[in-house]
Design a protein around this motif. Structure first.
Motif, PDB file in Angstrom:
ATOM      1  N   SER A  77      99.829 118.480  24.204  1.00  0.00           N
ATOM      2  CA  SER A  77      98.563 119.054  24.656  1.00  0.00           C
ATOM      3  C   SER A  77      97.936 118.159  25.730  1.00  0.00           C
ATOM      4  O   SER A  77      97.707 116.969  25.504  1.00  0.00           O
ATOM      5  CB  SER A  77      97.603 119.173  23.464  1.00  0.00           C
ATOM      6  N   TRP A  78      97.660 118.762  26.897  1.00  0.00           N
ATOM      7  CA  TRP A  78      96.955 118.023  27.951  1.00  0.00           C
ATOM      8  C   TRP A  78      95.540 117.687  27.503  1.00  0.00           C
ATOM      9  O   TRP A  78      94.990 116.650  27.876  1.00  0.00           O
ATOM     10  CB  TRP A  78      96.926 118.823  29.251  1.00  0.00           C
ATOM     11  N   LYS A  79      94.963 118.568  26.698  1.00  0.00           N
ATOM     12  CA  LYS A  79      93.605 118.336  26.200  1.00  0.00           C
ATOM     13  C   LYS A  79      93.557 117.066  25.335  1.00  0.00           C
ATOM     14  O   LYS A  79      92.616 116.283  25.423  1.00  0.00           O
ATOM     15  CB  LYS A  79      93.144 119.553  25.372  1.00  0.00           C
ATOM     16  N   ARG A  80      94.585 116.866  24.515  1.00  0.00           N
ATOM     17  CA  ARG A  80      94.640 115.668  23.681  1.00  0.00           C
ATOM     18  C   ARG A  80      94.677 114.424  24.551  1.00  0.00           C
ATOM     19  O   ARG A  80      93.979 113.438  24.287  1.00  0.00           O
ATOM     20  CB  ARG A  80      95.859 115.695  22.766  1.00  0.00           C
ATOM     21  N   PHE A  82      93.579 114.108  27.633  1.00  0.00           N
ATOM     22  CA  PHE A  82      92.290 113.981  28.305  1.00  0.00           C
ATOM     23  C   PHE A  82      91.264 113.318  27.374  1.00  0.00           C
ATOM     24  O   PHE A  82      90.567 112.379  27.766  1.00  0.00           O
ATOM     25  CB  PHE A  82      91.798 115.367  28.757  1.00  0.00           C
ATOM     26  N   PHE A  83      91.207 113.811  26.118  1.00  0.00           N
ATOM     27  CA  PHE A  83      90.212 113.275  25.178  1.00  0.00           C
ATOM     28  C   PHE A  83      90.648 111.987  24.489  1.00  0.00           C
ATOM     29  O   PHE A  83      89.907 111.429  23.692  1.00  0.00           O
ATOM     30  CB  PHE A  83      89.827 114.333  24.142  1.00  0.00           C
TER      31      PHE A  83
END
Length: 141
Positions: A77-80, A82-83
């Protein structure tokens, strides 16, 4: 699922891994009584114990460990990332949870004292100095 409400089948076996420290002592004893009423067997394993060494291990794994392992968690996950790397919300929340869990954890002797008057409850210490495990075995009455 509310782990405090055990409605078991006679002869069933329940396991709980690294979660007992989330309950108050009263909830722990009530859980034990419910298991006994349901005549189930349970094995509860706790890897956290209060102390500086455990706290250091948790902080290292929840910070450095997350930074290095985030790209390998499946599904990717790119979101993971990022965060974790850009706005470190994951680092802060997971580290906070780990630190609070260590502070809420109990020692082997504290578990022995808590369950001292209970029949068919055995508190055991396993593992090594680097990776200790407290195992609480609850057998049907």
């Amino acid at each position: 699922v509310d782990a405090r409400a055990v409605i078991g089948k006679t002869g069933a076996c329940y396991t709980m891994f690294n979660a007992l420290h989330h309950f108050s002592d009263t909830e722990k004893l009530n859980l034990l009584l419910d298991m006994r009423k349901s005549r189930v067997t349970a094995y509860i394993a706790e890897i956290l114990q209060p102390g500086l060494f455990c706290l250091i291990k948790v902080v290292l794994m929840t910070t450095v460990g997350q930074l290095f392992l985030a790209p390998f968690v499946k599904p990717f996950s790119w979101k993971r990332l990022f965060f974790t790397w850009i706005i470190p919300v994951n680092l802060i929340t997971v580290t906070w949870d780990g630190v609070v869990s260590v502070l809420k954890s109990r020692t082997y002797k504290q578990y022995q004292l808590l369950f001292a008057g209970e029949k068919n409850v055995h508190v055991k210490r396993m593992g090594s100095f680097l990776a200790p495990v407290i195992v609480i075995e609850i057998n049907p009455a």
